[in-house]
Write a protein that holds these residues in place. Structure first.
Motif, PDB file in Angstrom:
ATOM      1  N   THR A 292       0.826  -1.208   0.000  1.00  8.27           N
ATOM      2  CA  THR A 292       0.000   0.000   0.000  1.00  8.27           C
ATOM      3  C   THR A 292       0.857   1.254   0.000  1.00  8.27           C
ATOM      4  OG1 THR A 292      -1.723  -1.208   1.203  1.00  8.27           O
ATOM      5  CG2 THR A 292      -1.869   1.195   1.181  1.00  8.27           C
ATOM      6  N   LEU A 293       1.914   1.254   0.820  1.00  5.75           N
ATOM      7  CA  LEU A 293       2.781   2.429   0.875  1.00  5.75           C
ATOM      8  C   LEU A 293       3.489   2.673  -0.447  1.00  5.75           C
ATOM      9  CD1 LEU A 293       4.371   1.966   4.427  1.00  5.75           C
ATOM     10  CD2 LEU A 293       2.553   3.554   3.753  1.00  5.75           C
ATOM     11  N   ARG A 294       3.892   1.596  -1.108  1.00  2.10           N
ATOM     12  CA  ARG A 294       4.604   1.755  -2.381  1.00  2.10           C
ATOM     13  C   ARG A 294       3.669   2.141  -3.512  1.00  2.10           C
ATOM     14  NH1 ARG A 294       9.330   3.176  -2.374  1.00  2.10           N
ATOM     15  NH2 ARG A 294       9.552   2.387  -4.518  1.00  2.10           N
ATOM     16  N   ILE A 295       2.474   1.543  -3.559  1.00  2.00           N
ATOM     17  CA  ILE A 295       1.586   1.807  -4.688  1.00  2.00           C
ATOM     18  C   ILE A 295       0.999   3.212  -4.613  1.00  2.00           C
ATOM     19  CG2 ILE A 295      -0.624   1.027  -3.736  1.00  2.00           C
ATOM     20  CD1 ILE A 295      -1.054  -0.448  -6.408  1.00  2.00           C
ATOM     21  N   ARG A 296       0.962   3.800  -3.413  1.00  2.00           N
ATOM     22  CA  ARG A 296       0.478   5.172  -3.290  1.00  2.00           C
ATOM     23  C   ARG A 296       1.361   6.146  -4.042  1.00  2.00           C
ATOM     24  NH1 ARG A 296      -0.513   7.670   2.299  1.00  2.00           N
ATOM     25  NH2 ARG A 296      -1.010   9.376   0.867  1.00  2.00           N
ATOM     26  N   LYS A 297       2.637   5.822  -4.185  1.00  2.00           N
ATOM     27  CA  LYS A 297       3.571   6.724  -4.857  1.00  2.00           C
ATOM     28  C   LYS A 297       3.649   6.478  -6.356  1.00  2.00           C
ATOM     29  CE  LYS A 297       6.365   7.189  -0.677  1.00  2.00           C
ATOM     30  NZ  LYS A 297       7.715   7.080  -0.068  1.00  2.00           N
ATOM     31  N   LEU A 298       2.973   5.432  -6.818  1.00  2.00           N
ATOM     32  CA  LEU A 298       2.930   5.140  -8.239  1.00  2.00           C
ATOM     33  C   LEU A 298       1.772   5.890  -8.893  1.00  2.00           C
ATOM     34  CD1 LEU A 298       3.623   1.289  -8.176  1.00  2.00           C
ATOM     35  CD2 LEU A 298       5.250   3.151  -8.578  1.00  2.00           C
ATOM     36  N   PRO A 299       1.755   5.984 -10.211  1.00  2.00           N
ATOM     37  CA  PRO A 299       0.652   6.696 -10.882  1.00  2.00           C
ATOM     38  C   PRO A 299      -0.731   6.176 -10.527  1.00  2.00           C
ATOM     39  CG  PRO A 299       2.459   6.350 -12.409  1.00  2.00           C
ATOM     40  CD  PRO A 299       2.832   5.612 -11.163  1.00  2.00           C
ATOM     41  N   ILE A 300      -0.880   4.854 -10.359  1.00  2.00           N
ATOM     42  CA  ILE A 300      -2.199   4.324 -10.030  1.00  2.00           C
ATOM     43  C   ILE A 300      -2.634   4.781  -8.647  1.00  2.00           C
ATOM     44  CG2 ILE A 300      -1.169   2.180  -9.168  1.00  2.00           C
ATOM     45  CD1 ILE A 300      -4.621   2.650 -10.832  1.00  2.00           C
ATOM     46  N   GLY A 301      -1.699   4.853  -7.688  1.00  2.00           N
ATOM     47  CA  GLY A 301      -2.034   5.330  -6.354  1.00  2.00           C
ATOM     48  C   GLY A 301      -2.447   6.794  -6.361  1.00  2.00           C
ATOM     49  N   ARG A 302      -1.747   7.604  -7.129  1.00  2.00           N
ATOM     50  CA  ARG A 302      -2.121   9.012  -7.229  1.00  2.00           C
ATOM     51  C   ARG A 302      -3.452   9.166  -7.950  1.00  2.00           C
ATOM     52  NH1 ARG A 302       3.826  11.461  -8.947  1.00  2.00           N
ATOM     53  NH2 ARG A 302       4.900  10.876  -7.018  1.00  2.00           N
ATOM     54  N   ALA A 303      -3.732   8.275  -8.898  1.00  2.00           N
ATOM     55  CA  ALA A 303      -5.029   8.313  -9.581  1.00  2.00           C
ATOM     56  C   ALA A 303      -6.158   7.984  -8.608  1.00  2.00           C
ATOM     57  CB  ALA A 303      -5.024   7.333 -10.752  1.00  2.00           C
ATOM     58  N   THR A 425       1.918  12.318  -1.392  1.00  2.00           N
ATOM     59  CA  THR A 425       2.703  11.516  -2.325  1.00  2.00           C
ATOM     60  C   THR A 425       3.517  12.377  -3.268  1.00  2.00           C
ATOM     61  OG1 THR A 425       0.789  11.442  -3.800  1.00  2.00           O
ATOM     62  CG2 THR A 425       1.044   9.634  -2.251  1.00  2.00           C
ATOM     63  N   LEU A 426       3.272  13.684  -3.281  1.00  2.00           N
ATOM     64  CA  LEU A 426       4.004  14.588  -4.152  1.00  2.00           C
ATOM     65  C   LEU A 426       4.509  15.755  -3.344  1.00  2.00           C
ATOM     66  CD1 LEU A 426       4.831  15.197  -7.092  1.00  2.00           C
ATOM     67  CD2 LEU A 426       2.748  16.561  -7.292  1.00  2.00           C
ATOM     68  N   HIS A 427       5.816  15.971  -3.327  1.00  2.00           N
ATOM     69  CA  HIS A 427       6.438  17.061  -2.588  1.00  2.00           C
ATOM     70  C   HIS A 427       6.940  18.108  -3.576  1.00  2.00           C
ATOM     71  CE1 HIS A 427       6.534  14.812   1.264  1.00  2.00           C
ATOM     72  NE2 HIS A 427       6.677  13.763   0.465  1.00  2.00           N
ATOM     73  N   LEU A 428       6.681  19.345  -3.287  1.00  2.00           N
ATOM     74  CA  LEU A 428       7.133  20.448  -4.121  1.00  2.00           C
ATOM     75  C   LEU A 428       8.181  21.248  -3.364  1.00  2.00           C
ATOM     76  CD1 LEU A 428       3.729  21.691  -5.622  1.00  2.00           C
ATOM     77  CD2 LEU A 428       5.394  20.126  -6.632  1.00  2.00           C
ATOM     78  N   ASP A 429       9.258  21.565  -4.033  1.00  2.00           N
ATOM     79  CA  ASP A 429      10.295  22.386  -3.429  1.00  2.00           C
ATOM     80  C   ASP A 429       9.903  23.852  -3.458  1.00  2.00           C
ATOM     81  OD1 ASP A 429      11.845  20.228  -2.873  1.00  2.00           O
ATOM     82  OD2 ASP A 429      13.011  20.335  -4.727  1.00  2.00           O
ATOM     83  N   GLU A 430      10.818  24.689  -2.991  1.00  2.00           N
ATOM     84  CA  GLU A 430      10.569  26.108  -2.972  1.00  2.00           C
ATOM     85  C   GLU A 430      10.464  26.639  -4.392  1.00  2.00           C
ATOM     86  OE1 GLU A 430      13.729  27.846  -0.838  1.00  2.00           O
ATOM     87  OE2 GLU A 430      13.292  26.817   1.045  1.00  2.00           O
ATOM     88  N   PRO A 431       9.748  27.785  -4.591  1.00  2.00           N
ATOM     89  CA  PRO A 431       9.633  28.360  -5.942  1.00  2.00           C
ATOM     90  C   PRO A 431      10.983  28.610  -6.566  1.00  2.00           C
ATOM     91  CG  PRO A 431       8.157  29.462  -4.406  1.00  2.00           C
ATOM     92  CD  PRO A 431       9.035  28.573  -3.574  1.00  2.00           C
ATOM     93  N   GLY A 432      11.075  28.291  -7.851  1.00  2.00           N
ATOM     94  CA  GLY A 432      12.330  28.475  -8.549  1.00  2.00           C
ATOM     95  C   GLY A 432      13.199  27.258  -8.587  1.00  2.00           C
ATOM     96  N   ARG A 433      12.786  26.215  -7.840  1.00  2.00           N
ATOM     97  CA  ARG A 433      13.562  24.979  -7.827  1.00  2.00           C
ATOM     98  C   ARG A 433      12.700  23.868  -8.381  1.00  2.00           C
ATOM     99  NH1 ARG A 433      15.886  23.980  -1.971  1.00  2.00           N
ATOM    100  NH2 ARG A 433      16.838  22.280  -3.136  1.00  2.00           N
ATOM    101  N   GLU A 434      13.336  22.826  -8.873  1.00  2.00           N
ATOM    102  CA  GLU A 434      12.592  21.712  -9.463  1.00  2.00           C
ATOM    103  C   GLU A 434      11.872  20.931  -8.378  1.00  2.00           C
ATOM    104  OE1 GLU A 434      15.227  19.312 -11.662  1.00  2.00           O
ATOM    105  OE2 GLU A 434      15.640  20.804 -13.204  1.00  2.00           O
ATOM    106  N   GLY A 435      10.653  20.443  -8.719  1.00  2.00           N
ATOM    107  CA  GLY A 435       9.890  19.626  -7.775  1.00  2.00           C
ATOM    108  C   GLY A 435      10.382  18.200  -7.832  1.00  2.00           C
ATOM    109  N   ARG A 436      10.136  17.526  -6.770  1.00  2.19           N
ATOM    110  CA  ARG A 436      10.506  16.101  -6.720  1.00  2.19           C
ATOM    111  C   ARG A 436       9.301  15.338  -6.225  1.00  2.19           C
ATOM    112  NH1 ARG A 436      12.380  18.224  -1.912  1.00  2.19           N
ATOM    113  NH2 ARG A 436      11.930  16.998  -0.048  1.00  2.19           N
ATOM    114  N   SER A 437       9.166  14.110  -6.648  1.00  8.62           N
ATOM    115  CA  SER A 437       8.027  13.285  -6.244  1.00  8.62           C
ATOM    116  C   SER A 437       8.487  12.236  -5.270  1.00  8.62           C
ATOM    117  CB  SER A 437       7.406  12.626  -7.468  1.00  8.62           C
ATOM    118  OG  SER A 437       8.342  11.832  -8.120  1.00  8.62           O
TER     119      SER A 437
END
Length: 437
Positions: A292-303, A425-437
């Motif tokens: 469950t923890l792993r599939i939440r970070k996959l596209p199907i979990g986010r869907a 499941t999705l983390h965004l960095d500060e403005p001006g920096r690239e986001g990471r998932s």
């Protein structure tokens, strides 16, 4: 603290609490005021007014206490407390820093691994812990459907029954071992999830709940009436027990096999099978949690989470709600099938009485009480709703009263559940920096 709060009107508070206590006494009188006792003379009716008095006193004290707290701190005092605004200042900051859900989860896993050795002499403790883990696994499986995908399922016990009967029939009819029947039971339960998913693709909310409730009752009625295959109300007995990598957990080996005790040169003890079953369900539950923890970070979990939040917005993003719903039902049902397979091999006997609607209600209550989407919250809720009644069997007659009271309190004071926080499941960095998932 609300400095603008006026001085409480104690006379009004006493009248309000007294009225609540009177209502509680009227409701408790037919529920707690009478008890049927069996004796040599037959059934006798005893009047227990003292229980009614206790119920009224508890409601009076609780109403008075919570009203004073609300007037003093405001209606959102629970949320403020959880944000540490009302915690004492002497609590070390380092303690709050390390008291994260990650560390709590690791501590709970460590305790679960050591439990058989901490309470080795208490066979009853291990057996109850095994039962709790079954409900934890069921709660994590239903959490995929309800907590992540937002699909209210009141017939989850049907997949539990499909897994149990699939294992029992496959093992008895074809002589297959537990390790072969386990994935097959999950596969059949997943197929049943797909069968349920197709009729409810266009349904939401209450309509979805009614259809899933009907599906669960249909499965139970089929089990009862299909006596040639399922045994009907008599159930199925003599279900095959699992082995430890081919080593039988019996005092004497069957069919020329080798027992666990003989292979390791140990004296046979019934505790060996109890501990093995405990570690088996623990492994299955941890696998469910990790999946469950792993599939939440996959596209199907986010869907799933997108569907839960807004189906219309989900469609506008190009996602297919049909496939999302079907995948949630199928995967959640598969884990119920795994749990049902274990339940059958643990009990050695199954019947339709083990798969009634109340089981679905308990599993759903565990998910809601723990906090939809919260893995640790489900564990805590299972301990409360399943563990406490098992340990306090003298209060078993009040189980449903306490069950209902707990749900009412949670819905009033903590409607999002005991642990409502969900790690994004999705983390965004500060403005001006690239986001990471």
């Amino acid at each position: 603290m609300n400095p603008a709060a006026s001085r409480p009107n104690y006379a009004a508070l006493m009248r309000d609490s007294g009225a609540a206590a009177l209502v509680a006494a009227l409701l408790a009188f037919p529920l707690l005021g009478f008890k049927l006792d069996a004796s040599a003379r037959g059934l006798t009716l005893d009047v227990r007014l003292i229980w009614v008095v206790y119920a009224a006193a508890i409601v009076f004290a609780g109403r008075l206490f919570f009203t004073l707290i609300i007037q003093h701190y405001g209606v959102h005092f629970v949320d403020r407390f959880t944000r540490a605004e009302l915690l004492p200042h002497y609590v070390p900051k380092r303690l709050a820093q390390y008291a994260s859900r990650y560390h709590v989860g690791l501590a709970m896993i460590g305790f679960a691994l050591l439990l058989p050795w901490l309470g080795f002499s208490d066979r009853n403790l291990i057996d109850k812990a095994t039962l709790i883990l079954i409900y934890v696994m069921l709660g994590w499986g239903l959490n995929i459907v309800v907590g992540l995908a937002g699909l209210l399922d009141l017939g989850y016990v049907a997949f539990y029954a499909v897994g149990a009967y699939s294992y029992a029939l496959l093992s008895s009819s074809f002589g297959l071992s537990f390790w072969v029947c386990l994935p097959l039971a999950g596969l059949f339960a997943g197929a049943a999830g797909l069968a349920l998913g197709f009729p409810v693709l266009r349904l939401r909310g209450d309509y979805l709940a009614i259809v899933t409730l009907g599906f669960g009752e249909i499965v139970r009625e089929v089990i009862i009436n299909w006596q040639v295959v399922t045994g009907g109300p008599n159930g199925l007995s003599g279900i095959e027990r699992p082995s430890f990598f081919g080593l039988q957990l019996f005092p004497v080996a069957k069919d020329g096999g080798t027992t666990f005790a003989d292979f390791f040169g140990l004296a046979y003890s019934p505790d060996q099978r109890i501990i093995f079953l405990y570690y088996l369900i623990l492994a299955l539950a941890l696998f469910t949690n990790l999946f469950t923890l792993r599939i939440r970070k996959l596209p199907i979990g986010r869907a799933w989470e997108a569907l839960r939040e807004d189906e219309i917005a989900c469609r506008s993003l190009g996602l297919n709600p049909t496939m999302i719903k079907l995948s949630a039902f199928a995967i959640g049902a598969s884990f119920a099938g795994f749990a049902g397979s274990f339940f059958a091999t643990r009990q050695g006997f199954i019947s339709p009485e083990s798969f009634t609607f109340i089981e679905s209600a308990i599993i759903l209550s565990i998910v809601v009480l723990g906090g939809m989407g919260s893995q640790i919250g489900i564990v805590l809720a299972a301990l409360l709703l399943v563990g406490l009644p098992e340990w306090f069997r003298d209060l078993a007659e009040f189980r449903m009263v306490a069950f209902g009271a707990a749900m009412v309190l949670i819905m009033v004071w903590r409607p999002q559940g005991l642990l409502s926080h969900r790690e994004p499941t999705l983390h965004l960095d500060e403005p001006g920096r690239e986001g990471r998932s």
